[in-house]
Design an enzyme around this catalytic site. Sequence first.
Site, PDB file in Angstrom:
ATOM      1  CG  ASP A   1       5.482   1.517  10.486  1.00 45.75           C
ATOM      2  OD1 ASP A   1       4.834  -0.045  10.279  1.00 45.75           O
ATOM      3  OD2 ASP A   1       5.534   2.408   9.859  1.00 45.75           O
TER       4      ASP A   1
ATOM      5  CG  HIS B   1       2.944   0.609   7.842  1.00 45.46           C
ATOM      6  ND1 HIS B   1       4.292   1.334   8.145  1.00 45.46           N
ATOM      7  CD2 HIS B   1       2.127   0.070   6.742  1.00 45.46           C
ATOM      8  CE1 HIS B   1       4.643   1.185   6.506  1.00 45.46           C
ATOM      9  NE2 HIS B   1       2.948   0.652   5.518  1.00 45.46           N
TER      10      HIS B   1
ATOM     11  CB  SER C   1       4.283   2.236   3.513  1.00 40.83           C
ATOM     12  OG  SER C   1       4.781   1.525   3.363  1.00 40.83           O
TER      13      SER C   1
END
Length: 228
Positions: free
Chosen positions: A158, A190, A104
């Site tokens: 995601d 995610h 991320s």
Amino acid sequence: MARTFILWLHGLGDSGPANEFIQTEFKSHKFKNTSYLQQPLSSSFCADGAVMRSWFDVPELPFKVGSPIDESSVLEAAKNVHAIIDQEIAEGTNPENVFICGLSQGGSLTLASVLFYPKTLGGGAVLSGWVPFSSSVISQFPEEAKKTPILWSHGTDDRMVLFEAGQAALLFLKEAGVTGEFKSYPGLGHSISNKELMYIESWIKRRLKRSSSTCLHLNCLKEMFHSG
């Protein structure tokens, strides 16, 4: 034997210790002693000023193509990562045995750290990240940095960093003249999947120098960055 340095950068609000489960997913005995770089508490704009672990300011989440970015904050964070890489290389590690991985926000910092580093590294693995700067910075990438391969992994479901933002990275890397491999994971949100980690493990092992293939040393530097 030559040693290998692998640096893992966690996501926004996460921590190094929270990612230590990854070492149980890497099946090779070479990856058993993995630990992770951790960012101390700092203020993050995207969380309305809430105090959480953050490498740089993120103006908007969920992140999509066209979301605002804070390039100066990203580049400042990359300098800190460069200092860690410099130290490792000074201690004798071949730059081509240095790998940066991140999830991320940590993935976005991975990309920045690799593409602005003045030497060719072993590789950069970005998981569910985004390109944290515009194409106008491409001219600033050192030629040696462009030789570092990038592996980009992204889940199709995601909802925090949209899949389209991951796909846009391929066009960016192509424009920059950087070798990039994109791996999509259907149904993954995610987060990290075992399948994803298995591929990253094999991807790193394929790029290790032959002299270090039987003796892999994974390092972690915790609480290295200081706020203020």
